[in-house]
Design an enzyme around this catalytic site. Structure first.
Site, PDB file in Angstrom:
ATOM      1  N   HIS A   1       1.114  -1.284   0.237  1.00 47.27           N
ATOM      2  CA  HIS A   1      -0.024   0.070  -0.262  1.00 47.27           C
ATOM      3  C   HIS A   1       0.664   1.063   0.267  1.00 47.27           C
ATOM      4  O   HIS A   1       0.203   2.392  -0.596  1.00 47.27           O
ATOM      5  CB  HIS A   1      -1.314  -0.536   1.512  1.00 47.27           C
ATOM      6  CG  HIS A   1      -0.135  -0.467   2.482  1.00 47.27           C
ATOM      7  ND1 HIS A   1       0.588  -1.509   3.097  1.00 47.27           N
ATOM      8  CD2 HIS A   1      -0.324   1.060   3.412  1.00 47.27           C
ATOM      9  CE1 HIS A   1       0.150  -1.048   4.037  1.00 47.27           C
ATOM     10  NE2 HIS A   1       0.149   0.813   4.672  1.00 47.27           N
ATOM     11  N   ASP A   2       1.757   1.308   0.744  1.00 48.55           N
ATOM     12  CA  ASP A   2       2.682   2.685   0.531  1.00 48.55           C
ATOM     13  C   ASP A   2       4.320   2.531   0.292  1.00 48.55           C
ATOM     14  O   ASP A   2       4.895   3.046   0.181  1.00 48.55           O
ATOM     15  CB  ASP A   2       2.794   2.429   2.566  1.00 48.55           C
ATOM     16  CG  ASP A   2       1.866   3.807   2.991  1.00 48.55           C
ATOM     17  OD1 ASP A   2       0.583   4.238   2.132  1.00 48.55           O
ATOM     18  OD2 ASP A   2       2.452   2.892   4.155  1.00 48.55           O
TER      19      ASP A   2
ATOM     20  N   LYS B   1       5.934   5.883  -0.915  1.00 46.83           N
ATOM     21  CA  LYS B   1       6.879   6.440  -0.233  1.00 46.83           C
ATOM     22  C   LYS B   1       8.677   6.648  -1.315  1.00 46.83           C
ATOM     23  O   LYS B   1       9.037   7.524  -0.549  1.00 46.83           O
ATOM     24  CB  LYS B   1       6.824   5.838   1.075  1.00 46.83           C
ATOM     25  CG  LYS B   1       5.869   6.328   1.782  1.00 46.83           C
ATOM     26  CD  LYS B   1       5.114   5.893   3.299  1.00 46.83           C
ATOM     27  CE  LYS B   1       4.182   6.647   3.326  1.00 46.83           C
ATOM     28  NZ  LYS B   1       3.849   6.353   5.104  1.00 46.83           N
TER      29      LYS B   1
ATOM     30  N   HIS C   1       1.960  10.123  -2.621  1.00 45.69           N
ATOM     31  CA  HIS C   1       2.645   8.149  -2.355  1.00 45.69           C
ATOM     32  C   HIS C   1       1.930   7.719  -2.517  1.00 45.69           C
ATOM     33  O   HIS C   1       2.102   6.855  -3.774  1.00 45.69           O
ATOM     34  CB  HIS C   1       2.945   8.357  -1.267  1.00 45.69           C
ATOM     35  CG  HIS C   1       2.033   7.798   0.297  1.00 45.69           C
ATOM     36  ND1 HIS C   1       1.372   8.809   1.071  1.00 45.69           N
ATOM     37  CD2 HIS C   1       1.273   6.500   0.376  1.00 45.69           C
ATOM     38  CE1 HIS C   1       0.781   8.472   1.210  1.00 45.69           C
ATOM     39  NE2 HIS C   1       0.790   6.779   1.120  1.00 45.69           N
TER      40      HIS C   1
ATOM     41  N   HIS D   1      -5.779   3.785  -0.706  1.00 43.80           N
ATOM     42  CA  HIS D   1      -5.833   3.540   0.487  1.00 43.80           C
ATOM     43  C   HIS D   1      -6.410   4.507   2.194  1.00 43.80           C
ATOM     44  O   HIS D   1      -6.324   4.263   2.919  1.00 43.80           O
ATOM     45  CB  HIS D   1      -5.076   3.012   1.084  1.00 43.80           C
ATOM     46  CG  HIS D   1      -3.630   3.663   1.145  1.00 43.80           C
ATOM     47  ND1 HIS D   1      -2.569   4.036  -0.250  1.00 43.80           N
ATOM     48  CD2 HIS D   1      -2.699   3.445   1.829  1.00 43.80           C
ATOM     49  CE1 HIS D   1      -1.655   3.948  -0.133  1.00 43.80           C
ATOM     50  NE2 HIS D   1      -1.482   4.416   1.763  1.00 43.80           N
ATOM     51  N   HIS D   2      -6.258   5.670   1.238  1.00 43.31           N
ATOM     52  CA  HIS D   2      -6.251   7.156   2.250  1.00 43.31           C
ATOM     53  C   HIS D   2      -7.247   7.569   1.870  1.00 43.31           C
ATOM     54  O   HIS D   2      -7.768   8.764   2.074  1.00 43.31           O
ATOM     55  CB  HIS D   2      -4.863   8.017   2.216  1.00 43.31           C
ATOM     56  CG  HIS D   2      -3.435   7.525   3.045  1.00 43.31           C
ATOM     57  ND1 HIS D   2      -3.354   7.726   4.342  1.00 43.31           N
ATOM     58  CD2 HIS D   2      -2.674   7.135   2.494  1.00 43.31           C
ATOM     59  CE1 HIS D   2      -2.297   7.263   4.395  1.00 43.31           C
ATOM     60  NE2 HIS D   2      -1.779   6.705   3.541  1.00 43.31           N
TER      61      HIS D   2
ATOM     62  N   ASP E   1      -4.809  -0.916   8.319  1.00 47.83           N
ATOM     63  CA  ASP E   1      -4.035   0.283   8.251  1.00 47.83           C
ATOM     64  C   ASP E   1      -3.761   0.475   9.439  1.00 47.83           C
ATOM     65  O   ASP E   1      -2.551   1.536  10.211  1.00 47.83           O
ATOM     66  CB  ASP E   1      -3.489   0.998   6.722  1.00 47.83           C
ATOM     67  CG  ASP E   1      -2.191   1.805   6.843  1.00 47.83           C
ATOM     68  OD1 ASP E   1      -1.071   0.978   6.753  1.00 47.83           O
ATOM     69  OD2 ASP E   1      -2.166   2.853   5.899  1.00 47.83           O
TER      70      ASP E   1
HETATM   71 FE   LIG Z   1      -0.565   4.922   3.299  1.00 50.27          FE
HETATM   72 FE   LIG Z   2       0.754   1.509   6.315  1.00 51.48          FE
END
Ligand SMILES: [Fe+2]
Ligand SMILES: [Fe+2]
Length: 308
Positions: free
Chosen positions: A151-152, A155, A180, A206-207, A235
């Site tokens: 998911h990240d 970044k 990200h 996811h955000h 998360d």
């Molecule tokens: Fe994230």
């Molecule tokens: Fe995370």
């Protein structure tokens, strides 16, 4: 004419022992007509009916032909089994190379991010549990276990000055950090792999928030892919239950209050209800993968998909 059963039953019992055996039925037709017998035995090229009286030479020739036919079929079956075993082995090898590549990608992003390897593993396992309990089919449940940890990954494209800044971010820096999601989705885009396609949706969304106030696109409700709605819950739960450099993990009662406060605003209410009913199991996953042991994750995390 064995007592208690007839010729057709005899053939059935022979096929119970080996369903590929070739059977020659020599009959006087006292009980059966040909069509009836064929009807009862079903469409099959594994039996031949000979009418009595039969010719011995004819029977011998027929028997040898059937033995040859049977042994050729046996050979073909063995070859097929061997081929299936080779295909299974190669599929497993490809699958495990695929999983390891995913793992390496996640590891690369962790070099930049303060997030732990344990967080990544817990996110995969908790998403898997939530998806399964929400009624997802087994194949997609396997996919989210592997997709959620990515998911990240975006970044990796965020500057250290922002990612590792020890103080609060300015609004410009925060806006860069939010990229990200887009960067991750771009990294994962264009794949034909169902796992990477799901990972792309998760990275992108996811955000997002159920009420439409999230980022990057302000999607609301079911516009947000369900995989991303699952990871959003897992998360946040994992982040607030564990210590970070800038704050301590919250006690369980606070965690429950905070998660419920997001019901219908931040989180999909239906999925959150399922999640809340799974809290003991989620805690058990968290306890089995503490942060301190989270770095060497390859052997377990990269397990071969259970469907193979
Ligand atoms: Fe994230
Ligand atoms: Fe995370």
């Amino acid at each position: 004419m064995p007592p208690g059963w007839n010729g057709v039953e005899t053939v059935r019992r022979i096929w119970q022992v080996d369903s590929h055996l070739q059977v020659v039925i020599c009959t006087a037709y006292s009980d059966y007509s040909w069509p009836e017998m064929i009807d009862e035995l079903g469409e099959s090229d594994s039996f031949v009916i000979l009418k009595k009286p039969f010719d011995n030479i004819e029977v011998r020739q027929l028997a040898s032909a059937l033995v040859v036919k049977w042994s050729l079929a046996q050979q073909a079956r063995r070859t097929m089994c061997d081929l299936q075993a080779v295909v299974r082995k190669q599929t497993r090898a490809v699958q495990s190379a695929h999983e390891e590549t995913i793992y390496r990608l996640v590891r690369a992003s962790l070099c930049r991010d303060a997030e732990t390897g344990a967080h990544i593993r817990r996110t995969g396992l908790c998403s898997e549990l939530l998806a399964a309990s929400a009624g997802w089919p087994a194949e997609r449940v396997d996919q989210i276990r592997l997709a959620a940890p990515m998911h990240d990954v975006g970044k990796i494209g965020i500057p250290d000055a922002i990612l590792r800044k020890p103080a609060a971010l300015t609004s410009d820096e925060y806006s860069t950090l939010r990229d990200h999601t887009i960067l991750g989705a771009r990294m994962l885009a264009g794949s034909t792999s169902p796992i990477l396609r799901m990972a792309q949706e998760i990275a992108q969304c996811h955000h997002e928030r159920w009420d439409g106030t999230g980022y990057p696109s302000g999607l609301a409700g079911e516009q947000i892919p369900e995989a991303a709605r699952i990871v959003a819950i897992v998360d946040v739960y994992d982040a607030i239950t564990h210590d970070r450099v800038y704050r301590k993990g919250l006690p369980e009662s606070e965690v429950q209050k905070l998660m419920l406060a997001g019901r219908g605003t931040q989180f999909d209410p239906r999925l959150l209800d399922v999640f809340m009913s799974l809290l003991p199991e989620m805690q058990a996953i968290a306890q089995s993968i503490p942060d301190e042991n989270g770095e060497e994750v390859l052997p377990e995390w990269c397990s071969t998909l259970s469907s193979l």
